[in-house]
Motif scaffolding. Structure first.
Motif, PDB file in Angstrom:
ATOM      1  N   THR A  56      42.561  44.443  39.713  1.00  0.00           N
ATOM      2  CA  THR A  56      41.947  43.945  38.474  1.00  0.00           C
ATOM      3  C   THR A  56      42.727  44.426  37.259  1.00  0.00           C
ATOM      4  OG1 THR A  56      39.759  43.837  39.477  1.00  0.00           O
ATOM      5  CG2 THR A  56      39.833  43.987  37.080  1.00  0.00           C
ATOM      6  N   ARG A  59      46.084  42.584  37.091  1.00  0.00           N
ATOM      7  CA  ARG A  59      45.902  41.201  36.621  1.00  0.00           C
ATOM      8  C   ARG A  59      45.712  41.171  35.120  1.00  0.00           C
ATOM      9  NH1 ARG A  59      41.541  39.421  40.918  1.00  0.00           N
ATOM     10  NH2 ARG A  59      42.849  38.596  42.560  1.00  0.00           N
ATOM     11  N   ASP A  88      46.110  31.046  35.742  1.00  0.00           N
ATOM     12  CA  ASP A  88      45.799  30.494  37.060  1.00  0.00           C
ATOM     13  C   ASP A  88      45.331  31.603  37.987  1.00  0.00           C
ATOM     14  OD1 ASP A  88      46.463  27.755  36.614  1.00  0.00           O
ATOM     15  OD2 ASP A  88      48.573  28.344  36.584  1.00  0.00           O
ATOM     16  N   ASP A  89      44.353  31.274  38.799  1.00  0.00           N
ATOM     17  CA  ASP A  89      43.841  32.167  39.845  1.00  0.00           C
ATOM     18  C   ASP A  89      43.337  33.508  39.321  1.00  0.00           C
ATOM     19  OD1 ASP A  89      44.440  30.250  41.822  1.00  0.00           O
ATOM     20  OD2 ASP A  89      46.531  30.892  41.832  1.00  0.00           O
ATOM     21  N   MET A  90      42.770  33.509  38.153  1.00  0.00           N
ATOM     22  CA  MET A  90      42.151  34.712  37.602  1.00  0.00           C
ATOM     23  C   MET A  90      40.645  34.566  37.800  1.00  0.00           C
ATOM     24  SD  MET A  90      42.341  37.606  35.806  1.00  0.00           S
ATOM     25  CE  MET A  90      43.721  37.736  34.716  1.00  0.00           C
ATOM     26  N   PRO A  91      40.003  35.520  38.473  1.00  0.00           N
ATOM     27  CA  PRO A  91      38.555  35.418  38.672  1.00  0.00           C
ATOM     28  C   PRO A  91      37.809  35.387  37.335  1.00  0.00           C
ATOM     29  CG  PRO A  91      39.494  37.111  40.087  1.00  0.00           C
ATOM     30  CD  PRO A  91      40.571  36.690  39.131  1.00  0.00           C
ATOM     31  N   ALA A 115      40.588  30.335  32.558  1.00  0.00           N
ATOM     32  CA  ALA A 115      41.106  30.588  33.905  1.00  0.00           C
ATOM     33  C   ALA A 115      40.755  29.398  34.771  1.00  0.00           C
ATOM     34  CB  ALA A 115      40.491  31.857  34.480  1.00  0.00           C
ATOM     35  N   ARG A 116      41.723  28.976  35.554  1.00  0.00           N
ATOM     36  CA  ARG A 116      41.452  27.865  36.467  1.00  0.00           C
ATOM     37  C   ARG A 116      41.693  28.322  37.899  1.00  0.00           C
ATOM     38  NH1 ARG A 116      46.078  24.180  33.744  1.00  0.00           N
ATOM     39  NH2 ARG A 116      47.737  25.695  33.933  1.00  0.00           N
ATOM     40  N   ALA A 117      40.770  27.897  38.746  1.00  0.00           N
ATOM     41  CA  ALA A 117      40.850  28.221  40.167  1.00  0.00           C
ATOM     42  C   ALA A 117      39.975  27.233  40.931  1.00  0.00           C
ATOM     43  CB  ALA A 117      40.377  29.644  40.426  1.00  0.00           C
ATOM     44  N   ASP A 118      40.464  26.782  42.056  1.00  0.00           N
ATOM     45  CA  ASP A 118      39.719  25.877  42.936  1.00  0.00           C
ATOM     46  C   ASP A 118      39.259  24.610  42.216  1.00  0.00           C
ATOM     47  OD1 ASP A 118      39.983  27.751  45.009  1.00  0.00           O
ATOM     48  OD2 ASP A 118      38.185  28.825  44.335  1.00  0.00           O
TER      49      ASP A 118
END
Length: 187
Positions: A56, A59, A88-91, A115-118
């Motif tokens: 964490t 990141r 990208d891919d950050m919770p 943040a973008r993910a899924d």
């Protein structure tokens, strides 16, 4: 109310044999004796927590421009500093602490992080304490959420969060917040 189940005779012996087999398999996987298993599990759990905290932190440092990357310069929008980032891919749960770090680095201003993910996106907008009377993070995060195809969002005047189903529009969300900040600063 509690439910109690008991086993007797051959069923109890079979159950205990199965439990012992599972215990031995777990111990063999860790290459230890069954007696050492509880202590080893505790050690592994603590190590995992430590590694998650380190991940964490790394990141956040990477996302906020730490390490070898140069920190992102703030834009001046009518006398108000603004930093917007797409990651990208950050919770999503890590965005607020990242926005806090960015607020500290900007000193006085507004920050927006998407943040973008899924295929989905989350957005957090932060306003430094000195500007809270002029700017409301909730208003800005709603503008960003709308650009992401979402509705609403909420939080406090200094920090708000929302989301949306269209991660492909992450840059558009940051731009929408930037335009809203510029318009409010000009007013």
């Amino acid at each position: 109310m509690r439910r109690i189940e008991t086993l007797t005779g051959a069923a109890a012996e079979a159950h205990l044999a199965h439990e012992e087999s599972l215990l031995r398999e777990a111990a063999a996987e860790l290459r230890i004796s069954p007696e050492e298993l509880p202590a080893r599990i505790g050690t592994l759990v603590e190590e995992r927590r430590r590694l998650e905290r380190e991940l964490t932190d790394l990141r956040r440092k990477l996302a906020s421009g730490g390490g070898t990357a140069a920190p992102q310069a703030a834009k001046d929008l009518g006398g108000v500093k603004f930093i917007g980032r797409v990651l990208d891919d950050m919770p999503a749960k890590e965005l607020k602490s990242l926005a806090d770090d960015m607020k500290k680095s900007v000193g006085s201003g507004v920050v927006a992080v998407v943040a973008r993910a899924d295929g989905k996106a989350s957005i957090v907008v932060g306003v430094t304490d000195d500007l809270v009377k002029r700017f409301n993070a909730v208003d800005f995060v709603r503008v960003g959420a709308e650009a992401l195809g979402g509705k609403g969002g909420g939080g406090r005047p200094d920090m708000a969060q929302a989301g949306g189903p269209d991660a492909a529009r992450a840059e558009a969300a940051v731009e929408a917040v930037e335009r809203a900040v510029a318009a409010k600063a000009a007013a």
